[in-house]
Design a protein around this motif. Structure first.
Motif, PDB file in Angstrom:
ATOM      1  N   ALA A  64     -12.626  -8.250  17.683  1.00 39.15           N
ATOM      2  CA  ALA A  64     -11.723  -8.958  18.177  1.00 39.15           C
ATOM      3  C   ALA A  64     -11.480  -8.116  19.919  1.00 39.15           C
ATOM      4  O   ALA A  64     -10.903  -8.433  20.823  1.00 39.15           O
ATOM      5  N   ALA A  65     -10.622  -6.535  18.708  1.00 42.04           N
ATOM      6  CA  ALA A  65     -10.268  -5.651  20.290  1.00 42.04           C
ATOM      7  C   ALA A  65     -11.606  -5.655  20.335  1.00 42.04           C
ATOM      8  O   ALA A  65     -11.046  -5.337  22.023  1.00 42.04           O
ATOM      9  N   VAL A  66     -12.431  -5.427  20.528  1.00 44.16           N
ATOM     10  CA  VAL A  66     -13.750  -4.632  21.603  1.00 44.16           C
ATOM     11  C   VAL A  66     -14.419  -6.098  22.415  1.00 44.16           C
ATOM     12  O   VAL A  66     -14.370  -6.125  23.538  1.00 44.16           O
ATOM     13  N   PHE A  67     -13.782  -7.434  22.320  1.00 42.55           N
ATOM     14  CA  PHE A  67     -14.340  -8.913  22.671  1.00 42.55           C
ATOM     15  C   PHE A  67     -12.861  -8.829  23.640  1.00 42.55           C
ATOM     16  O   PHE A  67     -13.014  -9.035  25.096  1.00 42.55           O
ATOM     17  N   PHE A  68     -11.936  -8.411  23.915  1.00 46.81           N
ATOM     18  CA  PHE A  68     -10.475  -8.516  24.194  1.00 46.81           C
ATOM     19  C   PHE A  68     -11.132  -7.677  25.939  1.00 46.81           C
ATOM     20  O   PHE A  68     -11.212  -8.169  26.711  1.00 46.81           O
ATOM     21  N   LEU A  69     -11.368  -6.201  24.952  1.00 42.43           N
ATOM     22  CA  LEU A  69     -11.828  -5.486  25.991  1.00 42.43           C
ATOM     23  C   LEU A  69     -12.588  -5.922  26.476  1.00 42.43           C
ATOM     24  O   LEU A  69     -12.789  -5.233  28.159  1.00 42.43           O
ATOM     25  N   PHE A  70     -13.556  -5.591  26.225  1.00 42.08           N
ATOM     26  CA  PHE A  70     -15.233  -6.515  26.903  1.00 42.08           C
ATOM     27  C   PHE A  70     -15.092  -7.516  28.412  1.00 42.08           C
ATOM     28  O   PHE A  70     -15.345  -7.109  29.311  1.00 42.08           O
ATOM     29  N   PHE A  71     -14.025  -8.099  27.278  1.00 41.82           N
ATOM     30  CA  PHE A  71     -13.459  -9.084  28.215  1.00 41.82           C
ATOM     31  C   PHE A  71     -12.816  -8.756  30.172  1.00 41.82           C
ATOM     32  O   PHE A  71     -12.911  -9.665  30.758  1.00 41.82           O
ATOM     33  N   SER A  72     -12.045  -7.802  29.280  1.00 44.09           N
ATOM     34  CA  SER A  72     -11.269  -7.031  30.800  1.00 44.09           C
ATOM     35  C   SER A  72     -12.283  -6.427  31.755  1.00 44.09           C
ATOM     36  O   SER A  72     -12.049  -6.129  32.754  1.00 44.09           O
ATOM     37  N   PHE A  73     -13.067  -5.328  31.361  1.00 41.41           N
ATOM     38  CA  PHE A  73     -13.679  -5.136  31.530  1.00 41.41           C
ATOM     39  C   PHE A  73     -14.794  -5.010  32.382  1.00 41.41           C
ATOM     40  O   PHE A  73     -14.981  -4.829  33.466  1.00 41.41           O
ATOM     41  N   GLN A  74     -15.142  -6.246  32.271  1.00 37.01           N
ATOM     42  CA  GLN A  74     -15.749  -7.079  33.495  1.00 37.01           C
ATOM     43  C   GLN A  74     -14.928  -7.596  34.733  1.00 37.01           C
ATOM     44  O   GLN A  74     -15.579  -8.075  35.428  1.00 37.01           O
ATOM     45  N   ILE A  75     -13.892  -7.015  34.485  1.00 33.58           N
ATOM     46  CA  ILE A  75     -12.836  -7.611  36.146  1.00 33.58           C
ATOM     47  C   ILE A  75     -12.883  -7.105  36.984  1.00 33.58           C
ATOM     48  O   ILE A  75     -12.458  -5.728  35.974  1.00 33.58           O
ATOM     49  N   ASP A  76     -12.917  -7.320  37.804  1.00 30.26           N
ATOM     50  CA  ASP A  76     -12.409  -6.520  38.849  1.00 30.26           C
ATOM     51  C   ASP A  76     -11.162  -6.186  39.071  1.00 30.26           C
ATOM     52  O   ASP A  76     -10.757  -7.250  39.315  1.00 30.26           O
ATOM     53  N   PRO A  77     -10.375  -4.948  39.295  1.00 30.37           N
ATOM     54  CA  PRO A  77      -8.984  -5.619  39.069  1.00 30.37           C
ATOM     55  C   PRO A  77      -8.313  -5.937  40.497  1.00 30.37           C
ATOM     56  O   PRO A  77      -7.483  -6.411  40.111  1.00 30.37           O
ATOM     57  N   ALA A  78      -9.449  -5.316  41.191  1.00 32.45           N
ATOM     58  CA  ALA A  78      -8.644  -6.442  42.462  1.00 32.45           C
ATOM     59  C   ALA A  78      -9.031  -7.595  42.713  1.00 32.45           C
ATOM     60  O   ALA A  78      -8.353  -8.672  42.605  1.00 32.45           O
ATOM     61  N   ASP A  79      -9.607  -8.441  42.065  1.00 34.95           N
ATOM     62  CA  ASP A  79      -9.507 -10.134  41.477  1.00 34.95           C
ATOM     63  C   ASP A  79      -8.846 -10.746  40.619  1.00 34.95           C
ATOM     64  O   ASP A  79      -7.948 -11.210  40.686  1.00 34.95           O
ATOM     65  N   LEU A  80      -8.517  -9.224  39.687  1.00 34.06           N
ATOM     66  CA  LEU A  80      -6.944  -9.614  39.238  1.00 34.06           C
ATOM     67  C   LEU A  80      -5.840  -9.146  39.881  1.00 34.06           C
ATOM     68  O   LEU A  80      -5.054 -11.094  39.626  1.00 34.06           O
ATOM     69  N   LEU A  81      -5.567  -8.435  40.153  1.00 35.04           N
ATOM     70  CA  LEU A  81      -4.382  -8.971  42.045  1.00 35.04           C
ATOM     71  C   LEU A  81      -4.239  -9.547  42.248  1.00 35.04           C
ATOM     72  O   LEU A  81      -3.350 -10.572  42.238  1.00 35.04           O
ATOM     73  N   SER A  82      -5.666 -10.446  43.154  1.00 37.73           N
ATOM     74  CA  SER A  82      -5.784 -11.708  43.727  1.00 37.73           C
ATOM     75  C   SER A  82      -5.370 -12.837  42.798  1.00 37.73           C
ATOM     76  O   SER A  82      -4.723 -14.276  43.118  1.00 37.73           O
ATOM     77  N   ALA A  83      -5.725 -12.768  41.571  1.00 34.20           N
ATOM     78  CA  ALA A  83      -5.172 -14.091  40.831  1.00 34.20           C
ATOM     79  C   ALA A  83      -3.632 -14.001  40.038  1.00 34.20           C
ATOM     80  O   ALA A  83      -3.201 -15.018  39.568  1.00 34.20           O
ATOM     81  N   LEU A  84      -3.144 -13.025  40.333  1.00 33.31           N
ATOM     82  CA  LEU A  84      -1.619 -12.566  39.480  1.00 33.31           C
ATOM     83  C   LEU A  84      -0.778 -13.893  40.385  1.00 33.31           C
ATOM     84  O   LEU A  84      -0.217 -14.069  39.173  1.00 33.31           O
ATOM     85  N   ALA A  85      -1.232 -14.011  41.353  1.00 34.60           N
ATOM     86  CA  ALA A  85      -0.009 -15.219  42.478  1.00 34.60           C
ATOM     87  C   ALA A  85      -0.399 -16.788  41.619  1.00 34.60           C
ATOM     88  O   ALA A  85       0.543 -16.831  41.149  1.00 34.60           O
ATOM     89  N   PRO A  86      -1.126 -17.311  42.111  1.00 30.32           N
ATOM     90  CA  PRO A  86      -1.753 -18.248  41.172  1.00 30.32           C
ATOM     91  C   PRO A  86      -1.509 -18.000  39.599  1.00 30.32           C
ATOM     92  O   PRO A  86      -1.122 -19.633  38.896  1.00 30.32           O
ATOM     93  N   ALA A  87      -1.728 -16.865  38.776  1.00 33.12           N
ATOM     94  CA  ALA A  87      -1.527 -17.867  37.151  1.00 33.12           C
ATOM     95  C   ALA A  87      -0.024 -17.262  37.070  1.00 33.12           C
ATOM     96  O   ALA A  87       0.060 -18.116  36.649  1.00 33.12           O
ATOM     97  N   ALA A  88       0.699 -16.707  37.379  1.00 36.45           N
ATOM     98  CA  ALA A  88       2.416 -17.185  37.730  1.00 36.45           C
ATOM     99  C   ALA A  88       2.568 -18.615  37.894  1.00 36.45           C
ATOM    100  O   ALA A  88       3.774 -18.743  37.112  1.00 36.45           O
ATOM    101  N   ALA A  89       1.459 -18.866  39.357  1.00 33.77           N
ATOM    102  CA  ALA A  89       2.773 -20.032  38.894  1.00 33.77           C
ATOM    103  C   ALA A  89       2.018 -21.281  38.366  1.00 33.77           C
ATOM    104  O   ALA A  89       2.818 -21.857  37.591  1.00 33.77           O
ATOM    105  N   LEU A  90       0.619 -20.666  37.675  1.00 33.17           N
ATOM    106  CA  LEU A  90       0.309 -21.451  36.569  1.00 33.17           C
ATOM    107  C   LEU A  90       0.988 -21.401  35.040  1.00 33.17           C
ATOM    108  O   LEU A  90       1.445 -22.526  34.633  1.00 33.17           O
ATOM    109  N   ALA A  91       1.809 -20.243  35.070  1.00 32.36           N
ATOM    110  CA  ALA A  91       2.148 -20.124  33.730  1.00 32.36           C
ATOM    111  C   ALA A  91       3.614 -20.579  34.108  1.00 32.36           C
ATOM    112  O   ALA A  91       4.230 -20.567  32.783  1.00 32.36           O
TER     113      ALA A  91
END
Lengths: 160, 392
Positions: B278-305
């Motif tokens: 499972a550790a590998v699964f979580f790692l691999f999940f975010s491994f495929q994310i471009d950090p730039a995408d994550l940064l731009s997702a932060l605002a909507p994610a925070a609002a949804l959170a």
């Protein structure tokens, strides 16, 4: 014996609670792993427990010894009369039961069915309040107390 | 490049990379333990760091890692199935339908609406609804145990709700998987119907043959049992996948089918294996994310959170109140349910092939990072003074 109420804690085990004569609410949590917790409820917030004593299986046995013989077996007759919804049942361990040769602890019957095994009849001898390390033999007659639902489950388990 | 094919120097590079990453994960797991928070956000951050555009991008063999990650999902679902006895499932279904429906409506809706507002297609929005809906049973159980709340009056209600969410996953995952295959409406309806039919068949089989299967596995060494359970999980998972029902559900049903002493033994044996994969699964999940995408997702994610955290507080408040729990207990029930974790990531990972897959993945990661950290902190916070003294 005061009424002991039982609550399933899915994925964890079973919680048994009662009110002491002094009016304090006490709970014993039986984890599936054999761990026990003793919790005393808060007088101000009756939904929360304030202190918890953590015991492993061995500690629990020691504590039970120190507190005296299993009061459950002593009170069976009384319980049967006084607590609605509680029943007593006799189950014979048949030949080919998967529990022949395994212990009460391994079976984790109390956790799984909520029933307590209060005695085992083997031939002409009676084993009152068998310990968790009691090992079943073929044709043992198991005397158990619990809800009728729990007892049915115990019966299913033992004859499977 | 596959693991078995990698020989000589390429194998040594892979070993060194994987070994170094595993050691970093070990340090993170210790840190998480020290701080008393879930390891999941740490693993996600580590994946980001070694991914493309991360701090130390690694060129690990994606084929091998993705296979390990897939097995991680199967083991996560297997241990979930192993966690509950049939008595508990039946009891949960009998008493908890209304709380379960409340939970589903209140917590699925914000994610679904957010997906639509972001202009995603319906399937991606449904998946985001799922991400938003399911609390992390791993985090919740850990928090309850650490805060000594297992004896509390609201705890059985919370645990029952987790049981229902997990059962709901047995329906949601195959439906979501069918939606993702994305054909026209008629074909999707058929796929969904087939998926649910297969789940029902396996579930019935599990209920009826589970006892016999457990007996069959019971005698024999731990080694034999571990291999048998692992093999069965992959086999049933693979067949389920073949039938276009998600493999994860196959694994979940294998867990449900096992009962009795075998269930407890298998749970103990599979636990460490699950942690690793499972550790590998979580790692691999975010491994495929471009950090730039994550940064731009932060605002909507925070609002949804914000909405999603409030949703769980509301759910806990209502459900605990219905069971006669007082004010402080209702707050505790609500806040402990806040954390999302493993299943949100599992649901989001279903959508990788969608047009909005990358956005979904980044948003889900950011969302889980926020809720998995805020949830346990909030649960701890309400143990403190203002909420306790408010009890009359």
């Amino acid at each position: 014996m005061p009424e002991v109420s039982e609550t399933l804690l899915p994925g964890v085990g079973v919680r048994l609670e009662f009110t002491t004569v002094g009016g304090e609410r006490v709970a014993v949590l039986n984890h599936r792993t054999g761990r026990r917790e003793i919790a005393v409820y808060d007088r101000d917030d009756p939904d929360a427990c304030t202190t918890a004593l953590h015991l492993n299986a061995e500690d629990a046995r020691t504590l039970a010894e120190l507190l005296g013989a299993s009061p459950v077996s002593e009170a069976v007759a009384e319980v049967q009369q006084h607590i609605e919804g509680l029943a007593i049942d006799w189950v014979t361990v048949p030949e080919g039961s998967s529990f022949v040769g395994s212990t009460i602890a391994e079976g984790a019957f109390r956790t799984r069915t909520g029933t307590s095994i209060v005695a085992v009849l083997r031939g002409d001898t009676t084993i009152p309040a068998p310990g968790p390390d009691h090992r079943f033999e073929r044709d043992d007659v198991v005397v158990a107390v619990g809800t009728s639902e729990g007892l049915a489950e115990l019966r299913d388990l033992l004859v499977s | 490049m596959t693991s078995l094919g990698a020989t000589g120097s390429s194998a040594s590079v892979v070993f060194i990379e994987i070994g170094a990453v595993a050691l970093v994960l070990a340090l993170l797991a210790r840190l998480a333990g020290r701080l008393g928070v879930s390891t999941i956000p740490f693993y996600l951050l580590a994946g980001l760091a070694i991914g493309n555009g991360g701090l130390v991008p690694l060129d690990v063999s994606a084929d091998f890692i993705s296979l390990v990650a897939e097995i991680g999902v199967l083991l996560l679902l297997l241990t979930l199935g192993l966690a509950y006895t049939t008595t508990e499932l039946r009891h949960g279904l009998r008493t908890g339908l209304l709380p379960g429906v409340t939970d589903a409506v209140v917590n699925f809706t914000p994610g679904f609406v957010a997906g639509l507002l972001l202009g995603w297609d319906t399937t991606a929005a449904v998946l985001l609804g799922g991400v938003c809906w399911i609390s992390s049973s791993g985090i919740v159980a850990k928090v309850l145990s650490e805060l000594d709340r297992l004896g509390n009056r609201e705890t059985p209600i919370v645990l029952n709700l987790l049981v229902l969410e997990d059962l709901a996953m047995a329906v949601f995952l195959p439906v979501a998987a069918a939606l993702v295959t994305g054909r026209d409406l008629a074909a999707t309806t058929i796929t969904v119907a087939v998926a649910l039919g297969v789940v029902a068949v396996i579930l019935l089989g599990a209920m009826h043959l589970g006892g016999r299967l457990s007996l069959l596995l019971q005698s024999g060494s731990d080694e034999a049992l571990l291999l048998a359970v692992f093999g069965l999980t992959l086999l049933v998972g693979g067949i389920a996948q073949r039938l276009e029902v998600s493999a994860a559900i196959g694994a979940f049903l294998v867990g449900l089918a096992l009962s009795g002493p075998v269930q407890a033994r298998a749970a103990d044996l599979v636990g460490p294996l699950r942690d690793l994969f499972a550790a590998v699964f979580f790692l691999f999940f975010s491994f495929q994310i471009d950090p730039a995408d994550l940064l731009s997702a932060l605002a909507p994610a925070a609002a949804l959170a914000v909405v999603a955290l409030a949703g769980k507080v509301f759910t806990g408040w209502v459900v605990a109140g219905r069971a006669g729990v007082g004010r402080a207990g209702r707050w505790r029930a609500g806040t402990v349910l806040m954390a999302r974790g493993e299943f949100s990531i599992v649901i989001a990972s279903l959508g990788v092939t969608l047009a909005d897959g990358n956005d979904l993945r980044a948003l889900a990661a950011a969302f889980v990072l926020i809720t998995a950290i805020v949830g346990p902190l909030a649960a701890r916070f309400v143990t403190g003074s203002p909420f306790r003294s408010s009890v009359s």
